[in-house]
Design a protein around this motif. Structure first.
Motif, PDB file in Angstrom:
ATOM      1  N   PRO A  12      32.802  25.947  32.489  1.00 10.55           N
ATOM      2  CA  PRO A  12      32.693  25.358  33.825  1.00 10.55           C
ATOM      3  C   PRO A  12      33.430  26.178  34.888  1.00 10.55           C
ATOM      4  CG  PRO A  12      33.580  23.746  32.236  1.00 10.55           C
ATOM      5  CD  PRO A  12      33.286  24.997  31.479  1.00 10.55           C
ATOM      6  N   PHE A  60      28.752  29.462  41.196  1.00 17.19           N
ATOM      7  CA  PHE A  60      28.189  28.470  42.109  1.00 17.19           C
ATOM      8  C   PHE A  60      28.671  28.722  43.544  1.00 17.19           C
ATOM      9  CE2 PHE A  60      29.215  24.472  44.335  1.00 17.19           C
ATOM     10  CZ  PHE A  60      27.928  24.062  44.639  1.00 17.19           C
ATOM     11  N   ALA A  61      29.956  29.019  43.678  1.00 16.10           N
ATOM     12  CA  ALA A  61      30.487  29.294  45.015  1.00 16.10           C
ATOM     13  C   ALA A  61      29.758  30.488  45.640  1.00 16.10           C
ATOM     14  CB  ALA A  61      31.992  29.554  44.942  1.00 16.10           C
ATOM     15  N   VAL A  87      27.299  30.248  49.129  1.00 13.19           N
ATOM     16  CA  VAL A  87      27.461  30.949  50.402  1.00 13.19           C
ATOM     17  C   VAL A  87      26.223  31.800  50.694  1.00 13.19           C
ATOM     18  CG1 VAL A  87      29.977  30.945  50.246  1.00 13.19           C
ATOM     19  CG2 VAL A  87      28.730  32.937  49.426  1.00 13.19           C
ATOM     20  N   LYS A 137      22.523  32.489  37.685  1.00 15.16           N
ATOM     21  CA  LYS A 137      22.151  31.203  37.076  1.00 15.16           C
ATOM     22  C   LYS A 137      21.882  31.371  35.575  1.00 15.16           C
ATOM     23  CE  LYS A 137      21.268  26.826  37.390  1.00 15.16           C
ATOM     24  NZ  LYS A 137      22.195  25.847  37.988  1.00 15.16           N
ATOM     25  N   LEU A 169      31.501  25.095  52.481  1.00 15.71           N
ATOM     26  CA  LEU A 169      31.593  26.236  51.564  1.00 15.71           C
ATOM     27  C   LEU A 169      33.052  26.600  51.297  1.00 15.71           C
ATOM     28  CD1 LEU A 169      28.757  28.381  53.177  1.00 15.71           C
ATOM     29  CD2 LEU A 169      28.584  27.028  51.072  1.00 15.71           C
ATOM     30  N   GLN A 205      34.583  24.111  48.934  1.00 14.13           N
ATOM     31  CA  GLN A 205      34.139  24.322  47.561  1.00 14.13           C
ATOM     32  C   GLN A 205      35.002  25.386  46.885  1.00 14.13           C
ATOM     33  OE1 GLN A 205      29.369  23.205  48.008  1.00 14.13           O
ATOM     34  NE2 GLN A 205      29.977  25.341  47.777  1.00 14.13           N
ATOM     35  N   ILE A 206      35.246  26.467  47.611  1.00 10.78           N
ATOM     36  CA  ILE A 206      36.070  27.536  47.047  1.00 10.78           C
ATOM     37  C   ILE A 206      37.482  27.030  46.815  1.00 10.78           C
ATOM     38  CG2 ILE A 206      37.003  29.848  47.445  1.00 10.78           C
ATOM     39  CD1 ILE A 206      34.522  30.330  49.279  1.00 10.78           C
ATOM     40  N   ILE A 240      38.068  24.947  43.732  1.00 10.66           N
ATOM     41  CA  ILE A 240      38.171  25.695  42.478  1.00 10.66           C
ATOM     42  C   ILE A 240      39.626  26.024  42.164  1.00 10.66           C
ATOM     43  CG2 ILE A 240      37.575  27.881  41.349  1.00 10.66           C
ATOM     44  CD1 ILE A 240      34.913  27.803  42.860  1.00 10.66           C
ATOM     45  N   PRO A 247      22.825  22.583  42.849  1.00 12.87           N
ATOM     46  CA  PRO A 247      23.734  22.028  41.849  1.00 12.87           C
ATOM     47  C   PRO A 247      23.031  21.250  40.748  1.00 12.87           C
ATOM     48  CG  PRO A 247      24.700  21.790  44.002  1.00 12.87           C
ATOM     49  CD  PRO A 247      23.327  22.386  44.202  1.00 12.87           C
ATOM     50  N   ASP A 248      23.346  21.578  39.524  1.00 10.02           N
ATOM     51  CA  ASP A 248      22.687  21.010  38.350  1.00 10.02           C
ATOM     52  C   ASP A 248      23.738  20.636  37.299  1.00 10.02           C
ATOM     53  OD1 ASP A 248      20.352  20.178  37.218  1.00 10.02           O
ATOM     54  OD2 ASP A 248      19.773  22.115  36.407  1.00 10.02           O
ATOM     55  N   PHE A 249      24.641  21.557  37.027  1.00  2.00           N
ATOM     56  CA  PHE A 249      25.778  21.226  36.171  1.00  2.00           C
ATOM     57  C   PHE A 249      26.697  20.253  36.925  1.00  2.00           C
ATOM     58  CE2 PHE A 249      24.633  25.369  34.296  1.00  2.00           C
ATOM     59  CZ  PHE A 249      24.646  25.034  32.950  1.00  2.00           C
ATOM     60  N   ILE A 294      29.830  20.286  37.081  1.00  4.82           N
ATOM     61  CA  ILE A 294      30.873  21.008  37.809  1.00  4.82           C
ATOM     62  C   ILE A 294      30.350  21.428  39.186  1.00  4.82           C
ATOM     63  CG2 ILE A 294      30.261  23.173  36.618  1.00  4.82           C
ATOM     64  CD1 ILE A 294      33.687  22.278  38.088  1.00  4.82           C
ATOM     65  N   GLU A 295      29.079  21.732  39.263  1.00  3.65           N
ATOM     66  CA  GLU A 295      28.495  22.118  40.554  1.00  3.65           C
ATOM     67  C   GLU A 295      28.385  20.916  41.496  1.00  3.65           C
ATOM     68  OE1 GLU A 295      25.434  25.701  39.891  1.00  3.65           O
ATOM     69  OE2 GLU A 295      24.891  23.923  38.713  1.00  3.65           O
ATOM     70  N   LEU A 305      31.806  20.133  42.899  1.00  3.74           N
ATOM     71  CA  LEU A 305      32.243  21.007  43.992  1.00  3.74           C
ATOM     72  C   LEU A 305      31.438  20.717  45.253  1.00  3.74           C
ATOM     73  CD1 LEU A 305      32.614  24.362  42.020  1.00  3.74           C
ATOM     74  CD2 LEU A 305      34.450  22.867  42.809  1.00  3.74           C
ATOM     75  N   ASP A 306      30.155  20.500  45.084  1.00  2.00           N
ATOM     76  CA  ASP A 306      29.304  20.180  46.221  1.00  2.00           C
ATOM     77  C   ASP A 306      29.801  18.905  46.907  1.00  2.00           C
ATOM     78  OD1 ASP A 306      26.371  20.706  47.404  1.00  2.00           O
ATOM     79  OD2 ASP A 306      26.607  18.547  47.133  1.00  2.00           O
TER      80      ASP A 306
END
Lengths: 511, 511
Positions: free
Chosen positions: A261, A268-269, A273, A370, B297, B300-301, B304, B341-343, B345-346, B349-350
């Motif tokens: 993850p 993902f980040a 962007v 991806k 954005l 999101q960073i 992390i 975003p699919d995972f 974790i994504e 963050l989103d």
């Protein structure tokens, strides 16, 4: 290619959003926001985006090719920048049958760009397939067709880690890439336009299957070894998994068998962007301006993951960029900091982003990153993809060409060296809960010698993930796992830089 | 406040670049790029930016206030989201004299928002100044004026880490912030418009000096303790340095005395994506649309860096978001991955980015994150800022209010507890080369009891940096350093979450 495309389509360029925006801002400033001209802050790092856009537009209105990028430098990124290859600098193979993909789609045909080094033996038994990281081309080392330095120049050649006195080395641009192999920027033959984001989601396994289409075409039944670092290590493991009887040995350097993850978060980040850049236009930018700003920002983030904190402590510390002479401050007063890059670490990241942002296709970055996220060799994941595990290889591992030439060398000593490396690695004290699932997934690799090499300062593919690969292989019954951990401060980029230790481990494992 | 500003200025809104761009794209698509409607990819994560912009525009055209943000949740970020405070929910002090700043500029006047908990003793000797992290308001805990949960709700109150039965706790919004204290979004009184990026670069020391203007105003000569986590730890150390005789004890949790290149890199990446948002407009967006996409954005960073890989392994692993029922895939085929975003974790963050992007001022983020980068308490850096080190305190550390009330408690035992903690920390095996310089810088803190607490899974303020602070303080002659390292998987956010261990260490140190 991109620049050429821009040149051809220059008449189609709409008013750039950036230029529109500049005009809007100007209007607004004049009518509603009379900002005093004194003390007006300047932001060269922001102006750089608009300036770059202007350069792209200007260059697209000329017929001359873009300026040749600077020569490779092995210290600048995960893969060094290299000259954008011209189609005459590599070979291609067009696979005209549909390529079925893991996620259910297919590509009607696939073109694969590749380069080779060394001489194919008459028995075609000395082949090493070298897999690339995310953004690299097939140009791993200089060739007669392209004398520019390649991204693994110091690892390929006579007497080097991939010894071209012994081996015939093949490197392809991966499926999904933009350096000659079919990817999102390629023309979809069914509609005569670039795929863009109509390109199907691909997996690491698809990349490998495409490579084996090339091997079939070349009449290469078996690989002496499959070698890769970073994403190339994923491909290398996948090649050994898909084709146990066709892959003699597997080298996995700074890779993983199951993206974490944390690594997904960092990629993902980057995608976020990039996709937020208005120029990206949901992937349909090939007749307009590329998302160069998003690419720069994405590369800045990526670069953070490629090196390590200790290296930056040593290399940059808290040093500031040198001031231009006409701006040198009064030494009796503190230097006023800038909000744009001011620390050397900032100018370094800025430079890395700037160097990269027009050299790679944005959609390729999205699709390939991806594919890295999706990579997972646990049995449960492989099952969900309907990937049927082949049986482990039954043939013994190949003898190296040098040993074949000297049949007096005792074979048991050769194996012993592998086993002793293997035994040097202690069993895991805190095995991750998915380790048995991964070991189950690794079954097809049970009889394949594998070199697993990791770097303790790697924050993208952590050393724990390297141990996981080695441990799971052993749990799968593999008694030919060589495992090394390297120290040093170079982090993930070690595989590009540490010729002595990375190259030495590979040479030892292959010989 | 931002939403209100937008509402007032709604007539000034120019054509949004995003809307312009949408129109341009539409025109282009219609005339030059007839993309088949079948198989047209959708990107809800990209559409979200335009949708958000539309909502902002719509909300600015209404007179009603924006919807109240969701209640605080302590698990969502470095500081939990809290209701945007109304000016009636905190107190303010207007300092009408110029505030001279470390980098040579000055602010003509400064307003400071603050909140308090507990009761100020008649001797005014029970005051704890609590410093915030980057994006927090003064609302550390609920008050009579604002009953929303604060960002350190479970650490402040009767019997809690900051025990309001004993202490009078003050928390301010920092200089440069946007929650009531003067910052880039404040009106520059000299021109009657927001400072925007005409705001001067500020340092952590400036933030502390502004806080002490408030203390002067409140007639508080001495602090019992200065307490802070993350950037608050920087302020806490700076307070003890600037005013040794006025600060009884210093608590530094998950902070640093010298920002590392790695941390600067992560904050640089955030500033870069924010400043590249066309809406940012070099900081002059207060009469237009805020850079909400860049803020998302950037957050999101940042997110992390706030948590740790092991936590995400446990919490998210490689799980995917649940599919909407109408999209549930054929179980016999692999689920086709999305580029958005699919995972989990994504999506996490989103969500974090989405929650934050309209709650904080973009310029405040830029200025305050820069102040963090600039923070460096080595003697050489302090000298370059013309900061004259005051002598270490000569008065003994304060007795806690509880001990004052019970004079029979042996004072030597109280000190002994500190020394024993101090001795539990072994000397550094590989001291960083700047450690002597940092120790020299720390001289004014030589006689101040300091609690240094770090978290081993923190990737933003590494545990090495915590050791560095403790070691340098001891090298400076400080014999009253308490040092703790916490385990666990929460990373940097531990200071918000681990009431048991973080709170316990603070309570022990303060008592």
């Amino acid at each position: 290619m991109l620049a050429a495309r821009l040149a051809v389509r220059k008449l189609k360029l709409p008013s750039s959003p950036v230029r529109q925006q500049t005009r809007l801002r100007s209007t607004r400033s004049a009518s509603t926001c009379p900002i005093p001209t004194v003390n007006q802050p300047s932001f060269p790092c922001v102006d750089a985006h608009a300036a770059r856009e202007s350069r792209i537009i200007a260059s697209s209105s000329r017929t001359s090719p873009p300026a040749k990028p600077s020569q490779a430098s092995s210290s600048s990124g995960p893969e060094p920048p290299y000259a954008r290859p011209s189609p005459s600098s590599y070979k291609t193979y067009r696979h005209t049958n549909p390529l079925l993909l893991v996620y259910g789609s297919s590509l009607p045909e696939v073109e694969i760009a590749y380069e080779t080094w060394g001489t194919l033996s008459s028995a075609k038994d000395n082949v090493i397939l070298l897999h690339t990281g995310l953004s690299a081309s097939s140009h791993a080392a200089s060739t007669e067709l392209n004398d520019a330095e390649g991204w693994w120049e110091r690892f390929i050649g006579p007497g080097r880690a991939l010894d071209t006195n012994q081996f015939f080395v093949i490197c392809t641009n991966v499926l999904g890439g933009c350096y000659g192999t079919t990817g999102p920027s390629s023309t979809d033959p069914t509609i005569g336009r670039p795929y863009a984001t109509r390109f199907p989601v691909i997996s690491i396994f698809d990349m490998v299957r495409a490579q084996f289409c090339l091997l079939d075409h070349l009449g290469i039944e078996k690989l002496y070894a499959s070698v890769g670092s970073s994403m190339g290590a994923m491909q290398s493991l996948a090649a050994g998994w898909l084709y146990p009887e066709r892959v003699g040995k597997v080298v996995s350097i700074s890779g993983t068998a199951r993206s974490s993850p944390s690594a997904i978060a960092m990629r993902f980040a980057q995608r976020s962007v990039l996709m937020a850049d208005p120029n990206w236009n949901k992937g349909f930018y090939y007749d307009g301006l590329p998302p160069h700003t998003g690419m720069k920002l994405a590369r800045q983030i990526a670069t953070i993951t490629y090196r390590s904190g200790p290296e930056w402590d040593q290399r940059f510390g808290r040093k500031l960029r040198p001031m231009p002479e006409d701006q040198s401050p009064d030494p009796s007063n503190p230097r006023v900091p800038a909000l744009c890059p001011d620390f050397l670490i900032e100018t370094y990241l800025d430079y890395q982003g700037e160097q990269f942002c027009l050299k790679y296709d944005a959609n390729s970055l999205i699709y390939i990153s991806k594919a890295m996220d999706l990579f997972d060799m646990t049995a449960s994941s492989l099952t969900s993809l309907n990937l049927t595990p082949p049986p482990p290889r039954t043939s013994p591992p190949p003898l190296p060409p040098s040993l074949s030439a000297h049949p007096s060398s005792p074979r048991h000593e050769y194996y012993h060296s592998h086993l002793s490396h293997s035994k040097s690695h202690p069993p895991p004290t805190n095995p991750p809960p998915h380790l048995p699932d991964l070991a189950e997934g690794f079954r097809p690799l049970a009889n394949t010698p594998v070199l697993v090499l990791g770097v303790q300062s790697d924050i993208l593919f952590s050393v724990e993930q390297q141990r996981e690969v080695a441990d799971a292989l052993r749990m799968a019954g593999n008694e030919m796992v060589s495992y090394y951990e390297l120290g040093g401060v170079w982090g993930h980029d070690t595989f590009l830089l540490d010729v002595q230790n990375v190259g030495g481990a590979i040479r030892g494992f292959l010989s």
